[in-house]
Design a protein around this motif. Structure first.
Motif, PDB file in Angstrom:
ATOM      1  N   ASP A 156       0.835  -1.206   0.000  1.00 35.76           N
ATOM      2  CA  ASP A 156       0.000   0.000   0.000  1.00 35.76           C
ATOM      3  C   ASP A 156       0.869   1.256   0.000  1.00 35.76           C
ATOM      4  O   ASP A 156       0.585   2.213  -0.717  1.00 35.76           O
ATOM      5  CB  ASP A 156      -0.940   0.001   1.211  1.00 35.76           C
ATOM      6  CG  ASP A 156      -1.997  -1.093   1.131  1.00 35.76           C
ATOM      7  OD1 ASP A 156      -2.223  -1.642   0.026  1.00 35.76           O
ATOM      8  OD2 ASP A 156      -2.581  -1.413   2.191  1.00 35.76           O
ATOM      9  N   ALA A 157       1.943   1.250   0.790  1.00 38.44           N
ATOM     10  CA  ALA A 157       2.855   2.401   0.847  1.00 38.44           C
ATOM     11  C   ALA A 157       3.532   2.611  -0.509  1.00 38.44           C
ATOM     12  O   ALA A 157       3.671   3.745  -0.977  1.00 38.44           O
ATOM     13  CB  ALA A 157       3.893   2.195   1.943  1.00 38.44           C
ATOM     14  N   ILE A 158       3.924   1.535  -1.162  1.00 33.52           N
ATOM     15  CA  ILE A 158       4.537   1.639  -2.493  1.00 33.52           C
ATOM     16  C   ILE A 158       3.528   2.220  -3.469  1.00 33.52           C
ATOM     17  O   ILE A 158       3.857   3.087  -4.291  1.00 33.52           O
ATOM     18  CB  ILE A 158       5.039   0.253  -2.964  1.00 33.52           C
ATOM     19  CG1 ILE A 158       6.222  -0.198  -2.107  1.00 33.52           C
ATOM     20  CG2 ILE A 158       5.423   0.289  -4.445  1.00 33.52           C
ATOM     21  CD1 ILE A 158       6.608  -1.652  -2.288  1.00 33.52           C
ATOM     22  N   GLY A 159       2.288   1.747  -3.372  1.00 35.32           N
ATOM     23  CA  GLY A 159       1.234   2.267  -4.252  1.00 35.32           C
ATOM     24  C   GLY A 159       0.991   3.755  -4.069  1.00 35.32           C
ATOM     25  O   GLY A 159       0.719   4.477  -5.034  1.00 35.32           O
ATOM     26  N   ARG A 160       1.096   4.227  -2.830  1.00 34.44           N
ATOM     27  CA  ARG A 160       0.872   5.647  -2.562  1.00 34.44           C
ATOM     28  C   ARG A 160       1.968   6.529  -3.149  1.00 34.44           C
ATOM     29  O   ARG A 160       1.701   7.667  -3.547  1.00 34.44           O
ATOM     30  CB  ARG A 160       0.758   5.883  -1.058  1.00 34.44           C
ATOM     31  CG  ARG A 160      -0.572   5.450  -0.470  1.00 34.44           C
ATOM     32  CD  ARG A 160      -0.755   5.957   0.960  1.00 34.44           C
ATOM     33  NE  ARG A 160       0.267   5.500   1.881  1.00 34.44           N
ATOM     34  CZ  ARG A 160       0.256   4.324   2.517  1.00 34.44           C
ATOM     35  NH1 ARG A 160      -0.736   3.473   2.308  1.00 34.44           N
ATOM     36  NH2 ARG A 160       1.214   4.001   3.349  1.00 34.44           N
ATOM     37  N   ILE A 161       3.200   6.058  -3.191  1.00 37.57           N
ATOM     38  CA  ILE A 161       4.296   6.908  -3.676  1.00 37.57           C
ATOM     39  C   ILE A 161       4.629   6.672  -5.153  1.00 37.57           C
ATOM     40  O   ILE A 161       5.441   7.388  -5.724  1.00 37.57           O
ATOM     41  CB  ILE A 161       5.572   6.724  -2.819  1.00 37.57           C
ATOM     42  CG1 ILE A 161       6.118   5.303  -2.936  1.00 37.57           C
ATOM     43  CG2 ILE A 161       5.317   7.113  -1.382  1.00 37.57           C
ATOM     44  CD1 ILE A 161       7.462   5.103  -2.287  1.00 37.57           C
ATOM     45  N   THR A 162       3.978   5.697  -5.774  1.00 34.70           N
ATOM     46  CA  THR A 162       4.220   5.415  -7.185  1.00 34.70           C
ATOM     47  C   THR A 162       3.334   6.306  -8.036  1.00 34.70           C
ATOM     48  O   THR A 162       2.126   6.393  -7.795  1.00 34.70           O
ATOM     49  CB  THR A 162       3.909   3.940  -7.500  1.00 34.70           C
ATOM     50  OG1 THR A 162       4.681   3.116  -6.649  1.00 34.70           O
ATOM     51  CG2 THR A 162       4.212   3.605  -8.938  1.00 34.70           C
ATOM     52  N   PRO A 163       3.904   6.976  -9.039  1.00 34.06           N
ATOM     53  CA  PRO A 163       3.065   7.800  -9.921  1.00 34.06           C
ATOM     54  C   PRO A 163       1.968   6.943 -10.565  1.00 34.06           C
ATOM     55  O   PRO A 163       2.231   5.858 -11.075  1.00 34.06           O
ATOM     56  CB  PRO A 163       4.041   8.327 -10.971  1.00 34.06           C
ATOM     57  CG  PRO A 163       5.393   8.200 -10.348  1.00 34.06           C
ATOM     58  CD  PRO A 163       5.307   7.036  -9.413  1.00 34.06           C
ATOM     59  N   GLN A 164       0.740   7.439 -10.536  1.00 33.19           N
ATOM     60  CA  GLN A 164      -0.398   6.666 -11.042  1.00 33.19           C
ATOM     61  C   GLN A 164      -0.791   7.066 -12.461  1.00 33.19           C
ATOM     62  O   GLN A 164      -1.603   6.400 -13.084  1.00 33.19           O
ATOM     63  CB  GLN A 164      -1.599   6.850 -10.105  1.00 33.19           C
ATOM     64  CG  GLN A 164      -1.316   6.442  -8.673  1.00 33.19           C
ATOM     65  CD  GLN A 164      -0.944   4.976  -8.525  1.00 33.19           C
ATOM     66  OE1 GLN A 164      -1.587   4.124  -9.125  1.00 33.19           O
ATOM     67  NE2 GLN A 164       0.089   4.686  -7.756  1.00 33.19           N
ATOM     68  N   ASP A 165      -0.226   8.147 -12.977  1.00 35.67           N
ATOM     69  CA  ASP A 165      -0.655   8.657 -14.277  1.00 35.67           C
ATOM     70  C   ASP A 165       0.275   8.250 -15.428  1.00 35.67           C
ATOM     71  O   ASP A 165       0.247   8.844 -16.488  1.00 35.67           O
ATOM     72  CB  ASP A 165      -0.774  10.182 -14.212  1.00 35.67           C
ATOM     73  CG  ASP A 165       0.530  10.848 -13.811  1.00 35.67           C
ATOM     74  OD1 ASP A 165       1.448  10.133 -13.354  1.00 35.67           O
ATOM     75  OD2 ASP A 165       0.644  12.068 -13.956  1.00 35.67           O
ATOM     76  N   ILE A 166       1.095   7.237 -15.226  1.00 36.98           N
ATOM     77  CA  ILE A 166       2.019   6.793 -16.262  1.00 36.98           C
ATOM     78  C   ILE A 166       1.414   5.592 -16.986  1.00 36.98           C
ATOM     79  O   ILE A 166       0.994   4.624 -16.361  1.00 36.98           O
ATOM     80  CB  ILE A 166       3.387   6.409 -15.660  1.00 36.98           C
ATOM     81  CG1 ILE A 166       4.041   7.627 -15.012  1.00 36.98           C
ATOM     82  CG2 ILE A 166       4.300   5.820 -16.721  1.00 36.98           C
ATOM     83  CD1 ILE A 166       5.325   7.306 -14.283  1.00 36.98           C
ATOM     84  N   GLU A 167       1.368   5.665 -18.337  1.00 38.21           N
ATOM     85  CA  GLU A 167       0.894   4.527 -19.120  1.00 38.21           C
ATOM     86  C   GLU A 167       2.082   3.652 -19.474  1.00 38.21           C
ATOM     87  O   GLU A 167       3.157   4.140 -19.818  1.00 38.21           O
ATOM     88  CB  GLU A 167       0.220   5.006 -20.409  1.00 38.21           C
ATOM     89  CG  GLU A 167      -1.201   5.435 -20.218  1.00 38.21           C
ATOM     90  CD  GLU A 167      -1.914   5.613 -21.548  1.00 38.21           C
ATOM     91  OE1 GLU A 167      -1.716   4.765 -22.436  1.00 38.21           O
ATOM     92  OE2 GLU A 167      -2.638   6.596 -21.662  1.00 38.21           O
ATOM     93  N   THR A 168       1.878   2.370 -19.405  1.00 41.73           N
ATOM     94  CA  THR A 168       2.947   1.440 -19.748  1.00 41.73           C
ATOM     95  C   THR A 168       2.454   0.510 -20.851  1.00 41.73           C
ATOM     96  O   THR A 168       1.253   0.277 -20.993  1.00 41.73           O
ATOM     97  CB  THR A 168       3.386   0.598 -18.539  1.00 41.73           C
ATOM     98  OG1 THR A 168       2.275  -0.127 -18.079  1.00 41.73           O
ATOM     99  CG2 THR A 168       3.932   1.477 -17.427  1.00 41.73           C
ATOM    100  N   THR A 169       3.399  -0.025 -21.604  1.00 38.68           N
ATOM    101  CA  THR A 169       3.098  -0.973 -22.661  1.00 38.68           C
ATOM    102  C   THR A 169       4.011  -2.171 -22.499  1.00 38.68           C
ATOM    103  O   THR A 169       5.211  -2.022 -22.283  1.00 38.68           O
ATOM    104  CB  THR A 169       3.353  -0.336 -24.052  1.00 38.68           C
ATOM    105  OG1 THR A 169       2.567   0.852 -24.154  1.00 38.68           O
ATOM    106  CG2 THR A 169       2.973  -1.288 -25.159  1.00 38.68           C
ATOM    107  N   THR A 170       3.442  -3.349 -22.600  1.00 44.24           N
ATOM    108  CA  THR A 170       4.244  -4.579 -22.518  1.00 44.24           C
ATOM    109  C   THR A 170       4.867  -4.832 -23.881  1.00 44.24           C
ATOM    110  O   THR A 170       4.167  -4.977 -24.884  1.00 44.24           O
ATOM    111  CB  THR A 170       3.358  -5.773 -22.102  1.00 44.24           C
ATOM    112  OG1 THR A 170       2.753  -5.479 -20.844  1.00 44.24           O
ATOM    113  CG2 THR A 170       4.186  -7.037 -21.996  1.00 44.24           C
TER     114      THR A 170
END
Length: 86
Positions: free
Chosen positions: A67-81
């Protein structure tokens, strides 16, 4: 014999034992100097092979850590596999 000394009894060459003649050949081949030095070299090499190189970790992250990692990780970045392993 000192308490740090170890008596080695040589046996026949098998998967788990070694003969004295083999040890003598290995001393000459490796340039170890003597049988004691060769045994130290062999044990050091075996220790590097079987002992962990670092202490064990604490296992998987806890839910609170995730949960702590999720809070500090930018949420607006799109990723592609690009590729998958399986």
């Amino acid at each position: 014999m000192s308490k740090n000394a170890l008596l080695v009894s040589f046996k026949a060459d098998t998967l788990s034992t070694v003969s004295r003649s083999t040890v003598k050949k290995m001393v000459k081949l490796t340039g170890a100097g003597n049988e004691t030095q060769l045994i130290h070299m062999a044990l050091r090499a075996y220790a590097a092979l079987v002992l962990p190189a670092y202490p064990a970790d604490d296992g998987l992250p806890t839910q609170a850590q995730m949960d702590a990692i999720g809070r500090i990780t930018p949420q607006d970045i799109e990723t592609t596999t690009l590729a998958t392993l399986f």
